[in-house]
Design a protein around this motif. Structure first.
Motif, PDB file in Angstrom:
ATOM      1  N   PRO A 135       0.826  -1.209   0.000  1.00 48.92           N
ATOM      2  CA  PRO A 135       0.000   0.000   0.000  1.00 48.92           C
ATOM      3  C   PRO A 135       0.857   1.255   0.000  1.00 48.92           C
ATOM      4  CG  PRO A 135       0.061  -0.994   2.186  1.00 48.92           C
ATOM      5  CD  PRO A 135       0.751  -1.953   1.257  1.00 48.92           C
ATOM      6  N   SER A 136       0.217   2.359  -0.265  1.00 51.57           N
ATOM      7  CA  SER A 136       0.901   3.651  -0.265  1.00 51.57           C
ATOM      8  C   SER A 136       1.466   3.947   1.123  1.00 51.57           C
ATOM      9  CB  SER A 136      -0.085   4.747  -0.680  1.00 51.57           C
ATOM     10  OG  SER A 136       0.396   6.025  -0.328  1.00 51.57           O
TER      11      SER A 136
ATOM     12  N   ASP B 247      -6.207   2.475   1.507  1.00 51.06           N
ATOM     13  CA  ASP B 247      -4.835   2.259   1.056  1.00 51.06           C
ATOM     14  C   ASP B 247      -4.207   3.530   0.485  1.00 51.06           C
ATOM     15  OD1 ASP B 247      -5.043  -0.339   1.862  1.00 51.06           O
ATOM     16  OD2 ASP B 247      -5.397  -1.164  -0.128  1.00 51.06           O
ATOM     17  N   GLN B 248      -5.029   4.550   0.276  1.00 48.79           N
ATOM     18  CA  GLN B 248      -4.517   5.848  -0.194  1.00 48.79           C
ATOM     19  C   GLN B 248      -4.510   6.890   0.921  1.00 48.79           C
ATOM     20  OE1 GLN B 248      -6.906   7.027  -3.534  1.00 48.79           O
ATOM     21  NE2 GLN B 248      -6.455   5.175  -4.703  1.00 48.79           N
ATOM     22  N   GLY B 249      -4.869   6.454   2.142  1.00 49.08           N
ATOM     23  CA  GLY B 249      -4.874   7.381   3.266  1.00 49.08           C
ATOM     24  C   GLY B 249      -6.175   8.138   3.439  1.00 49.08           C
TER      25      GLY B 249
ATOM     26  N   PHE C 270     -15.414  -1.941   2.386  1.00 43.45           N
ATOM     27  CA  PHE C 270     -14.914  -0.979   3.380  1.00 43.45           C
ATOM     28  C   PHE C 270     -13.998   0.058   2.734  1.00 43.45           C
ATOM     29  CE2 PHE C 270     -13.479   0.401   7.600  1.00 43.45           C
ATOM     30  CZ  PHE C 270     -14.602   0.153   8.362  1.00 43.45           C
ATOM     31  N   CYS C 271     -14.261   0.350   1.484  1.00 41.33           N
ATOM     32  CA  CYS C 271     -13.459   1.335   0.737  1.00 41.33           C
ATOM     33  C   CYS C 271     -11.968   1.057   0.888  1.00 41.33           C
ATOM     34  CB  CYS C 271     -13.782   2.755   1.199  1.00 41.33           C
ATOM     35  SG  CYS C 271     -15.336   3.412   0.567  1.00 41.33           S
ATOM     36  N   ASN C 272     -11.575  -0.180   0.690  1.00 42.80           N
ATOM     37  CA  ASN C 272     -10.162  -0.525   0.848  1.00 42.80           C
ATOM     38  C   ASN C 272      -9.273   0.299  -0.077  1.00 42.80           C
ATOM     39  OD1 ASN C 272     -11.061  -2.264  -1.505  1.00 42.80           O
ATOM     40  ND2 ASN C 272      -8.878  -2.737  -1.473  1.00 42.80           N
TER      41      ASN C 272
ATOM     42  N   ARG D 124      -3.766   2.619   8.614  1.00 42.79           N
ATOM     43  CA  ARG D 124      -3.496   1.278   9.118  1.00 42.79           C
ATOM     44  C   ARG D 124      -4.281   1.011  10.395  1.00 42.79           C
ATOM     45  NH1 ARG D 124       0.763  -0.472   6.122  1.00 42.79           N
ATOM     46  NH2 ARG D 124       2.052   1.128   5.135  1.00 42.79           N
ATOM     47  N   ALA D 125      -4.645  -0.258  10.555  1.00 36.16           N
ATOM     48  CA  ALA D 125      -5.386  -0.662  11.748  1.00 36.16           C
ATOM     49  C   ALA D 125      -5.176  -2.148  11.979  1.00 36.16           C
ATOM     50  CB  ALA D 125      -6.879  -0.364  11.594  1.00 36.16           C
TER      51      ALA D 125
END
Length: 282
Positions: free
Chosen positions: A63-64, A228-230, A222-224, A69-70
């Motif tokens: 990912p970027s 992944d783009q913050g 979940f709008c992954n 992150r979680a």
């Protein structure tokens, strides 16, 4: 516009019907199939020689650096705020546009990622029968619960649906063969099957997200692609009243855990042991 592949149905899925039409008889077809199997076995046995004995691993897409992150993503929906604005559909509209969700008039074929459901249908077996009687008849936002123990993942034969390390239950439409086992396993009705070509029902396509074709299952992810783009999931970002909060359930100091400690919440069908990650403040 990006496009997802679709596997044909029936005999043509394996190309058998087309092969026989070209004049190849069954004996020749079986001979070709047997040779192909032997070639596959030879390749498997000699792959170490071809790679110099080194272990071959799949390429991992990183990912970027700005990705959120979680340990385990979760969501809290404050239904008290939603009840104050029953006419608001901003989160649904934003999700539909972001992910090219088609608006199909026929209820038998409709596709939904996040939608409204009456309380009695969303929580048919709630234990708080009398203490939350005031909720009967009201509408609740429902979506994929991104369960801690997702039954859909266990039954998928191609791993088209899988769980990320951060708890997001994904859907890879490229790998989906349309068996619908995941739909049967999901106790929340959060998955939909494209019985017809959905593209004709997308009025304002988003070129940044792939459309689907007939024969695959889809759902909220979940709008992954945003995480992944913050970026936050689009439903949380689009809500003008702050009714949707997402965060890290694994972090005891996160905002979402603070909200859960300070408010009474319920989840859907917890007795099934799936561990839903979507909480509702009532």
């Amino acid at each position: 516009m990006l496009e997802l592949s679709y596997f044909a149905r029936g005999e043509e899925r394996m190309g058998v019907k087309r092969i026989f039409k070209k004049g190849i008889n069954r004996r020749s077809f079986l001979r070709i199939a047997g040779f192909s199997s032997l070639a596959g076995l030879w390749a498997s046995a000699n792959i170490g020689l071809l790679t110099g004995g080194q272990k071959v691993e799949a390429y991992e897409v990183k990912p970027s650096p700005n990705a959120l992150r979680a340990g385990r993503w979760g969501m809290v929906i404050d239904t008290r705020i939603c009840r104050q604005h029953p006419e608001c559909n901003k989160c649904i509209e934003a999700c539909d546009h972001e992910h090219n969700v088609p608006h199909i008039p026929d209820k038998k074929h409709e596709i939904k990622w996040i939608w409204k459901e009456e309380f009695e249908n969303a929580f048919p077996d709630t234990a708080q029968e009398y203490s939350i009687e005031h909720l009967k008849g009201t509408e609740f936002l429902v979506l994929c619960n991104h369960c801690e123990n997702p039954p859909c993942v266990r039954v998928c034969p191609t791993q088209a649906t899988f769980k990320r390390p951060d708890g997001i239950v994904m859907m890879d439409m490229h790998r989906c063969i349309g068996c619908r086992f995941c739909m049967a396993a999901c106790p929340f009705g959060a998955r939909n099957f494209n019985w017809i070509n959905p593209r004709a029902y997308i009025k304002d396509p988003n070129p940044e997200y792939p459309t689907r074709m007939r024969g695959v299952v889809e759902k909220c992810i979940f709008c992954n692609e945003r995480i992944d783009q913050g970026k936050l999931p689009v439903c949380a970002e689009a809500c003008p009243y702050g009714a949707i909060v997402v965060g890290d359930l694994a972090d005891p100091n996160s905002k979402i855990n603070q909200i859960l400690r300070e408010n009474f919440t319920i989840r859907r069908k917890t007795h099934l042991g799936t561990g839903p990650s979507v909480f509702y403040i009532v």
